[in-house]
Motif scaffolding. Structure first.
Motif, PDB file in Angstrom:
ATOM      1  N   MET A  89       0.764  -1.233   0.230  1.00 15.93           N
ATOM      2  CA  MET A  89      -0.219  -0.013   0.038  1.00 15.93           C
ATOM      3  C   MET A  89       0.902   1.089  -0.053  1.00 15.93           C
ATOM      4  SD  MET A  89      -1.338   0.141   3.823  1.00 15.93           S
ATOM      5  CE  MET A  89      -1.667  -1.721   4.062  1.00 15.93           C
ATOM      6  N   PRO A  90       0.538   2.318  -0.297  1.00 17.82           N
ATOM      7  CA  PRO A  90       1.016   3.582  -0.203  1.00 17.82           C
ATOM      8  C   PRO A  90       0.876   4.040   0.735  1.00 17.82           C
ATOM      9  CG  PRO A  90      -0.706   4.000  -1.700  1.00 17.82           C
ATOM     10  CD  PRO A  90      -0.748   2.615  -1.335  1.00 17.82           C
ATOM     11  N   LEU A  91       2.036   4.605   1.512  1.00 14.75           N
ATOM     12  CA  LEU A  91       1.548   5.450   2.731  1.00 14.75           C
ATOM     13  C   LEU A  91       2.887   6.621   2.653  1.00 14.75           C
ATOM     14  CD1 LEU A  91       2.039   2.456   5.304  1.00 14.75           C
ATOM     15  CD2 LEU A  91      -0.109   3.963   4.642  1.00 14.75           C
ATOM     16  N   LEU A  92       2.719   7.552   3.483  1.00 21.47           N
ATOM     17  CA  LEU A  92       3.916   8.746   3.610  1.00 21.47           C
ATOM     18  C   LEU A  92       4.791   8.030   4.565  1.00 21.47           C
ATOM     19  CD1 LEU A  92       1.705  11.969   4.366  1.00 21.47           C
ATOM     20  CD2 LEU A  92       2.677  10.991   2.198  1.00 21.47           C
ATOM     21  N   ALA A  93       6.198   8.425   4.069  1.00 26.75           N
ATOM     22  CA  ALA A  93       7.097   8.044   4.900  1.00 26.75           C
ATOM     23  C   ALA A  93       7.016   8.970   6.338  1.00 26.75           C
ATOM     24  CB  ALA A  93       8.645   8.340   4.219  1.00 26.75           C
ATOM     25  N   ASP A  94       8.023   8.082   7.226  1.00 25.72           N
ATOM     26  CA  ASP A  94       7.713   8.957   8.707  1.00 25.72           C
ATOM     27  C   ASP A  94       7.939  10.615   8.770  1.00 25.72           C
ATOM     28  OD1 ASP A  94       6.889   6.644   9.534  1.00 25.72           O
ATOM     29  OD2 ASP A  94       8.797   5.788  10.422  1.00 25.72           O
ATOM     30  N   ASP A  95       8.942  10.795   7.796  1.00 27.28           N
ATOM     31  CA  ASP A  95       9.321  12.395   7.642  1.00 27.28           C
ATOM     32  C   ASP A  95       8.117  13.127   6.917  1.00 27.28           C
ATOM     33  OD1 ASP A  95       9.691  11.645   5.028  1.00 27.28           O
ATOM     34  OD2 ASP A  95      11.729  12.192   5.146  1.00 27.28           O
ATOM     35  N   GLY A  96       7.140  12.221   6.454  1.00 29.26           N
ATOM     36  CA  GLY A  96       6.143  13.067   5.642  1.00 29.26           C
ATOM     37  C   GLY A  96       6.364  13.687   4.307  1.00 29.26           C
ATOM     38  N   ALA A  97       7.856  13.635   4.065  1.00 25.63           N
ATOM     39  CA  ALA A  97       8.127  14.151   2.801  1.00 25.63           C
ATOM     40  C   ALA A  97       7.900  13.375   1.281  1.00 25.63           C
ATOM     41  CB  ALA A  97       9.500  14.680   3.007  1.00 25.63           C
ATOM     42  N   ARG A  98       7.885  12.311   1.667  1.00 24.43           N
ATOM     43  CA  ARG A  98       7.806  11.282   0.461  1.00 24.43           C
ATOM     44  C   ARG A  98       6.907  10.198   0.880  1.00 24.43           C
ATOM     45  NH1 ARG A  98      13.243  10.000  -2.530  1.00 24.43           N
ATOM     46  NH2 ARG A  98      11.827  10.481  -4.269  1.00 24.43           N
ATOM     47  N   ARG A  99       6.630   9.124  -0.145  1.00 28.05           N
ATOM     48  CA  ARG A  99       5.860   8.089   0.173  1.00 28.05           C
ATOM     49  C   ARG A  99       6.790   6.683   0.254  1.00 28.05           C
ATOM     50  NH1 ARG A  99       0.954   8.761  -4.289  1.00 28.05           N
ATOM     51  NH2 ARG A  99       0.668  11.097  -3.829  1.00 28.05           N
ATOM     52  N   VAL A 100       6.146   5.954   0.783  1.00 29.39           N
ATOM     53  CA  VAL A 100       6.843   4.503   0.836  1.00 29.39           C
ATOM     54  C   VAL A 100       5.594   3.588   0.055  1.00 29.39           C
ATOM     55  CG1 VAL A 100       8.490   4.979   2.533  1.00 29.39           C
ATOM     56  CG2 VAL A 100       6.166   3.888   3.063  1.00 29.39           C
ATOM     57  N   ASN A 101       6.153   2.460  -0.438  1.00 27.80           N
ATOM     58  CA  ASN A 101       5.359   1.350  -1.000  1.00 27.80           C
ATOM     59  C   ASN A 101       5.783   0.238   0.117  1.00 27.80           C
ATOM     60  OD1 ASN A 101       4.298  -0.578  -2.346  1.00 27.80           O
ATOM     61  ND2 ASN A 101       5.085  -0.259  -4.244  1.00 27.80           N
ATOM     62  N   ARG A 102       4.774  -0.090   0.902  1.00 30.07           N
ATOM     63  CA  ARG A 102       4.871  -0.964   2.112  1.00 30.07           C
ATOM     64  C   ARG A 102       3.983  -2.199   2.129  1.00 30.07           C
ATOM     65  NH1 ARG A 102       5.483   2.417   7.328  1.00 30.07           N
ATOM     66  NH2 ARG A 102       7.357   2.739   6.307  1.00 30.07           N
ATOM     67  N   SER A 103       4.670  -3.127   2.241  1.00 28.12           N
ATOM     68  CA  SER A 103       4.068  -4.456   2.751  1.00 28.12           C
ATOM     69  C   SER A 103       3.946  -4.648   4.140  1.00 28.12           C
ATOM     70  CB  SER A 103       4.767  -5.648   2.011  1.00 28.12           C
ATOM     71  OG  SER A 103       4.970  -5.970   0.771  1.00 28.12           O
ATOM     72  N   HIS A 104       2.805  -5.434   4.492  1.00 23.17           N
ATOM     73  CA  HIS A 104       2.529  -6.002   6.036  1.00 23.17           C
ATOM     74  C   HIS A 104       2.388  -7.456   5.973  1.00 23.17           C
ATOM     75  CE1 HIS A 104       1.601  -1.549   6.114  1.00 23.17           C
ATOM     76  NE2 HIS A 104       2.069  -1.575   7.277  1.00 23.17           N
ATOM     77  N   VAL A 105       2.966  -8.165   6.876  1.00 18.00           N
ATOM     78  CA  VAL A 105       2.283  -9.635   7.153  1.00 18.00           C
ATOM     79  C   VAL A 105       1.721  -9.511   8.575  1.00 18.00           C
ATOM     80  CG1 VAL A 105       3.188 -11.795   7.547  1.00 18.00           C
ATOM     81  CG2 VAL A 105       4.238 -10.430   6.025  1.00 18.00           C
ATOM     82  N   ALA A 129      10.270   7.073  -1.562  1.00 18.90           N
ATOM     83  CA  ALA A 129      11.682   6.760  -1.318  1.00 18.90           C
ATOM     84  C   ALA A 129      11.725   5.145  -1.061  1.00 18.90           C
ATOM     85  CB  ALA A 129      11.794   7.278   0.161  1.00 18.90           C
ATOM     86  N   GLY A 130      12.923   4.650  -1.500  1.00 10.60           N
ATOM     87  CA  GLY A 130      13.156   3.139  -1.343  1.00 10.60           C
ATOM     88  C   GLY A 130      13.403   2.838  -0.062  1.00 10.60           C
ATOM     89  N   GLY A 131      13.077   1.193   0.317  1.00 12.64           N
ATOM     90  CA  GLY A 131      13.458   0.964   1.534  1.00 12.64           C
ATOM     91  C   GLY A 131      14.844   0.507   1.576  1.00 12.64           C
ATOM     92  N   ASP A 132      15.275   0.246   2.915  1.00 13.20           N
ATOM     93  CA  ASP A 132      16.757  -0.162   3.084  1.00 13.20           C
ATOM     94  C   ASP A 132      16.878  -1.363   3.997  1.00 13.20           C
ATOM     95  OD1 ASP A 132      16.230   0.952   5.471  1.00 13.20           O
ATOM     96  OD2 ASP A 132      17.831   2.467   5.130  1.00 13.20           O
ATOM     97  N   THR A 133      15.796  -2.107   4.171  1.00 17.77           N
ATOM     98  CA  THR A 133      15.864  -3.237   5.237  1.00 17.77           C
ATOM     99  C   THR A 133      15.154  -4.412   4.495  1.00 17.77           C
ATOM    100  OG1 THR A 133      15.715  -1.533   6.976  1.00 17.77           O
ATOM    101  CG2 THR A 133      15.400  -3.743   7.757  1.00 17.77           C
ATOM    102  N   LEU A 134      15.916  -5.519   4.893  1.00 17.90           N
ATOM    103  CA  LEU A 134      15.197  -6.806   4.420  1.00 17.90           C
ATOM    104  C   LEU A 134      14.335  -7.441   5.390  1.00 17.90           C
ATOM    105  CD1 LEU A 134      18.308  -8.686   2.784  1.00 17.90           C
ATOM    106  CD2 LEU A 134      16.711  -7.335   1.575  1.00 17.90           C
ATOM    107  N   ALA A 135      13.554  -8.266   4.957  1.00 17.71           N
ATOM    108  CA  ALA A 135      12.440  -8.649   5.745  1.00 17.71           C
ATOM    109  C   ALA A 135      12.244 -10.060   5.664  1.00 17.71           C
ATOM    110  CB  ALA A 135      10.879  -7.893   6.023  1.00 17.71           C
ATOM    111  N   VAL A 136      12.443 -11.174   6.702  1.00 14.82           N
ATOM    112  CA  VAL A 136      12.061 -12.392   6.461  1.00 14.82           C
ATOM    113  C   VAL A 136      11.343 -12.549   7.723  1.00 14.82           C
ATOM    114  CG1 VAL A 136      13.030 -14.703   6.492  1.00 14.82           C
ATOM    115  CG2 VAL A 136      14.208 -12.901   5.143  1.00 14.82           C
ATOM    116  N   VAL A 137      10.164 -13.411   7.893  1.00 14.81           N
ATOM    117  CA  VAL A 137       9.102 -13.859   8.895  1.00 14.81           C
ATOM    118  C   VAL A 137       8.521 -15.262   8.773  1.00 14.81           C
ATOM    119  CG1 VAL A 137       7.227 -12.878   7.566  1.00 14.81           C
ATOM    120  CG2 VAL A 137       7.252 -12.848  10.009  1.00 14.81           C
TER     121      VAL A 137
END
Length: 284
Positions: free
Chosen positions: A89-105, A139-147
């Motif tokens: 889903m598209p969300l605002l980044a925490d700084d509010g300046a840009r967007r992030v394309n974020r997944s949730h499990v 803004a692109g992310g910088d953290t891998l996620a495995v769950v």
């Protein structure tokens, strides 16, 4: 009597510019997936809102803490007692300046157990003439996620990430047993690359690949390729949704496939990539 392997349910959508309508389709899809015995459902990229008009879409966007969308998906997962991968889903980044394309499990009790921000931005000019500059707003992310999930240890990625095999090697190094690649592929790139890249990622990692996709002609005017697919660790497609001009009468198409851990073990024994890589650890 052996217990059958758990089922993954892929929800293929034609998401539009109305988040409420998209959520209603997701609710119906998860109810059907749960009734069919799926352990976990997977949505496509931008499942809540697919709108390339950034000025229009801005009215819906907020930081995750202020957005109603994660909570809405948590409630749906909890009500249907099924694990859920949100696609993105598209969300605002925490700084509010840009967007992030974020997944949730989201676990079946509604708990968010993992997040992932798409790393690779879709900045391309295609032979078809299409031009996409995702980094202009995102803004692109910088953290891998495995769950850990009921299907196994799941590595997260989104759409354009598919083209970067080093990402999937890093996920396997962190224990991934299957990977998810929710997408909103263009028609021209899908026709050329979708199937071969999905199968390649499965073969080279020894993982199941679970890729729910957007499909058809959307309210913002774009067209997406569809062909949501599950590929086993040997590179064999297990299930695939047909491509449509809409996503079915219920607002979605649903396909299910078993995720058998024995298939991963067999593929990795047959072609021991990790062992071969350790023996031949060249500095290339």
């Amino acid at each position: 009597m052996e217990t059958p392997p758990p089922l993954a349910a892929l929800v293929q959508m034609t998401s539009g510019i109305d988040p409420a309508a998209n959520l209603a389709a997701i609710d119906r899809a998860l109810g059907e997936a749960a009734a069919l015995g799926a352990a976990m459902a997977f949505l496509p990229e931008m499942s809540l809102l697919l709108d390339r008009d950034r000025e229009r879409s801005a009215a819906h966007l907020a930081r995750e803490a202020d957005s109603p969308w994660p909570a809405a998906l948590q409630e749906i997962a909890r009500r249907h007692a099924i694990w859920l991968h949100s696609g993105s889903m598209p969300l605002l980044a925490d700084d509010g300046a840009r967007r992030v394309n974020r997944s949730h499990v989201i676990a079946a009790d509604g708990t968010i157990v993992a997040r992932y921000d798409k790393i690779h931005m879709f900045d391309v000019t295609l032979p078809s003439g299409e031009n996409w500059t995702e980094s202009a707003a995102y803004a692109g992310g910088d953290t891998l996620a495995v769950v850990d999930t009921p299907l196994g240890r799941l590595g997260l990625s989104i759409c354009y990430d598919l083209r970067f095999p080093e990402l999937y090697r890093a996920l396997v190094d962190r224990g991934a047993e299957l990977v998810t690649i929710p997408a909103a592929f263009t028609v021209s790139t899908g026709e050329a690359h979708w199937h071969v890249l999905q199968r390649a990622r499965a073969i080279e990692t020894g993982c199941h690949v679970v890729a729910a996709a957007q499909s058809g002609t959307h309210a913002d005017g774009r067209a997406t390729y569809g062909h949501s697919i599950v590929v086993d660790p040997w590179g064999v497609p297990l299930a695939e949704a047909i491509a449509r001009n809409d996503a079915g009468d219920a607002g979605y198409d649903l396909v299910l496939a078993p995720i058998d851990p024995a298939a991963m073990q067999q593929a990795r024994r047959a072609i021991p990539l990790a062992r071969s890589r350790a023996v031949r650890n060249l500095d290339l």
